[in-house]
Motif scaffolding. Structure first.
Motif, short mmCIF file in Angstrom:
data_model
loop_
_atom_site.label_atom_id
_atom_site.label_comp_id
_atom_site.label_asym_id
_atom_site.label_seq_id
_atom_site.Cartn_x
_atom_site.Cartn_y
_atom_site.Cartn_z
N TRP A 174 0.83 -1.20 0.00
CA TRP A 174 0.00 0.00 0.00
C TRP A 174 0.87 1.25 0.00
CZ3 TRP A 174 -0.12 4.00 3.46
CH2 TRP A 174 -1.12 4.95 3.25
N ALA A 175 1.92 1.25 0.81
CA ALA A 175 2.81 2.42 0.90
C ALA A 175 3.47 2.70 -0.44
CB ALA A 175 3.86 2.22 1.99
N ARG A 176 3.90 1.66 -1.15
CA ARG A 176 4.51 1.85 -2.48
C ARG A 176 3.50 2.48 -3.44
NH1 ARG A 176 6.97 -2.97 -1.25
NH2 ARG A 176 5.38 -4.19 -2.32
N LEU A 177 2.27 1.98 -3.44
CA LEU A 177 1.24 2.55 -4.31
C LEU A 177 0.96 4.01 -3.96
CD1 LEU A 177 -1.26 -0.44 -4.43
CD2 LEU A 177 0.20 0.38 -6.30
N TYR A 178 0.90 4.31 -2.67
CA TYR A 178 0.65 5.68 -2.21
C TYR A 178 1.78 6.61 -2.63
CZ TYR A 178 -0.28 9.60 0.89
OH TYR A 178 -0.50 10.87 1.38
N GLU A 179 3.03 6.16 -2.44
CA GLU A 179 4.18 6.98 -2.83
C GLU A 179 4.22 7.20 -4.34
OE1 GLU A 179 7.43 4.82 -1.12
OE2 GLU A 179 7.01 5.55 0.91
N ASP A 180 3.88 6.17 -5.11
CA ASP A 180 3.82 6.31 -6.57
C ASP A 180 2.78 7.34 -6.98
OD1 ASP A 180 5.79 4.37 -6.75
OD2 ASP A 180 4.42 2.78 -7.44
N GLU A 181 1.62 7.29 -6.33
CA GLU A 181 0.56 8.25 -6.64
C GLU A 181 0.99 9.67 -6.29
OE1 GLU A 181 -2.99 9.95 -7.90
OE2 GLU A 181 -2.10 8.00 -8.34
N CYS A 182 1.63 9.84 -5.15
CA CYS A 182 2.12 11.17 -4.75
C CYS A 182 3.15 11.68 -5.75
CB CYS A 182 2.72 11.12 -3.35
SG CYS A 182 1.51 10.90 -2.04
N ALA A 183 4.04 10.82 -6.21
CA ALA A 183 5.04 11.22 -7.19
C ALA A 183 4.38 11.61 -8.51
CB ALA A 183 6.04 10.08 -7.41
N ARG A 184 3.34 10.87 -8.93
CA ARG A 184 2.62 11.22 -10.16
C ARG A 184 1.96 12.58 -10.04
NH1 ARG A 184 1.58 5.73 -10.47
NH2 ARG A 184 -0.32 5.86 -9.24
N VAL A 185 1.35 12.84 -8.90
CA VAL A 185 0.69 14.14 -8.69
C VAL A 185 1.72 15.27 -8.74
CG1 VAL A 185 -0.52 15.54 -6.97
CG2 VAL A 185 -1.27 13.20 -7.43
N LYS A 186 2.85 15.08 -8.09
CA LYS A 186 3.90 16.10 -8.08
C LYS A 186 4.45 16.33 -9.49
CE LYS A 186 8.21 17.24 -5.73
NZ LYS A 186 9.21 16.79 -4.76
N HIS A 187 4.67 15.25 -10.22
CA HIS A 187 5.20 15.35 -11.58
C HIS A 187 4.20 16.08 -12.48
CE1 HIS A 187 7.53 14.22 -15.11
NE2 HIS A 187 6.40 13.82 -15.68
N THR A 188 2.93 15.73 -12.36
CA THR A 188 1.90 16.38 -13.17
C THR A 188 1.82 17.87 -12.86
OG1 THR A 188 0.64 14.33 -13.27
CG2 THR A 188 -0.57 16.35 -13.73
N ALA A 189 1.89 18.21 -11.59
CA ALA A 189 1.85 19.63 -11.21
C ALA A 189 3.04 20.37 -11.78
CB ALA A 189 1.82 19.76 -9.69
N ALA A 190 4.21 19.74 -11.76
CA ALA A 190 5.42 20.37 -12.31
C ALA A 190 5.27 20.58 -13.82
CB ALA A 190 6.64 19.53 -12.00
N GLU A 191 4.70 19.60 -14.51
CA GLU A 191 4.51 19.74 -15.96
C GLU A 191 3.50 20.84 -16.28
OE1 GLU A 191 3.49 15.92 -17.55
OE2 GLU A 191 5.60 15.44 -17.91
#
Length: 61
Positions: free
Chosen positions: A34-51
């Motif tokens: 679960w933690a890996r999935l949560y961290e992946d989702e957080c990274a996707r959100v951060k990457h999308t915001a940066a783009e």
């Protein structure tokens, strides 16, 4: 992704052998997944915001 808040959780199970060890092993396995999935989702959100931020400063010094 909707937020889920668990205020109280009760788990009951019947297993052969040391119940505490089995629970600990299974809990650790699944909480890490679960933690890996949560961290992946957080990274996707951060990457999308940066783009989305690309080009926000166009035309400004």
């Amino acid at each position: 992704m909707p937020k889920v808040i668990i205020h109280n959780l009760e788990v009951r199970m019947q297993v052969d052998g040391d119940d505490g060890a089995v629970f600990t092993r299974l809990f650790n396995k699944h909480i890490q997944a679960w933690a890996r999935l949560y961290e992946d989702e957080c990274a996707r959100v951060k990457h999308t915001a940066a783009e989305r931020g690309f080009g926000d400063g166009e035309g400004r010094p």
